[in-house]
Design an enzyme around this catalytic site. Structure first.
Site: not given
Ligand code: DGP
Length: 121
Positions: A32-34, A90, A98, A103
């Site tokens: 899961r994305d933080i 991205n 980033e 991902h």
């Protein structure tokens, strides 16, 4: 040849730092994305460090394909398959990447609106 620098994702994949890991196999990891932007926001990541889409090589095709088939599986498990969702990768500066380890964001659980804002004229 430039050697890619590891990011925090390599440590997550090796379980050296904690994450909410949903799935892991020999090619990909899903956690899961933080900083979630929707009820479901997970990251689907190749275990191998490939910094950006621009660095993908022919030998990486199996992992790239696995990322999509695992996205389908996780979306079903999250209960968002019927309504749909968005997959985002991205790339580099203009893509606002980033973390320099490829991902795929799997985002859903609410209507997501249009894909991109148009530049105002
Ligand atoms: P991007 O802008 O596409 O590079 O997105 C990077 C995403 O990674 C961002 O949504 C937040 C997430 N992220 C960054 N650091 C961590 C971390 O340490 N753990 C987790 N679970 N997610 C992270």
């Amino acid at each position: 040849m430039n050697v890619a620098e590891e990011t925090i994702f390599s440590k997550i994949i090796r379980r050296e730092i904690p994450s909410e890991m949903l799935y892991q196999d020999e090619l990909v990891s899903v956690f899961r994305d933080i900083n979630p932007v929707a009820p479901t926001h997970v990251l689907i990541v190749p275990n191998k460090l490939i910094p950006t889409v621009d660095d993908i090589e022919a030998e990486d095709e199996a992992a790239m394909g696995r990322m999509l088939s695992v996205a389908k599986k996780i979306a079903r498990e999250e209960g968002i398959s019927e309504d749909g969702y968005r997959l985002i990768i991205n790339c580099k500066e203009h893509g606002n990447q980033e973390v320099m380890h490829i991902h795929m964001h799997l985002v859903g659980g609410r209507p997501l609106g249009g894909m991109l804002k148009r530049e105002s004229s």
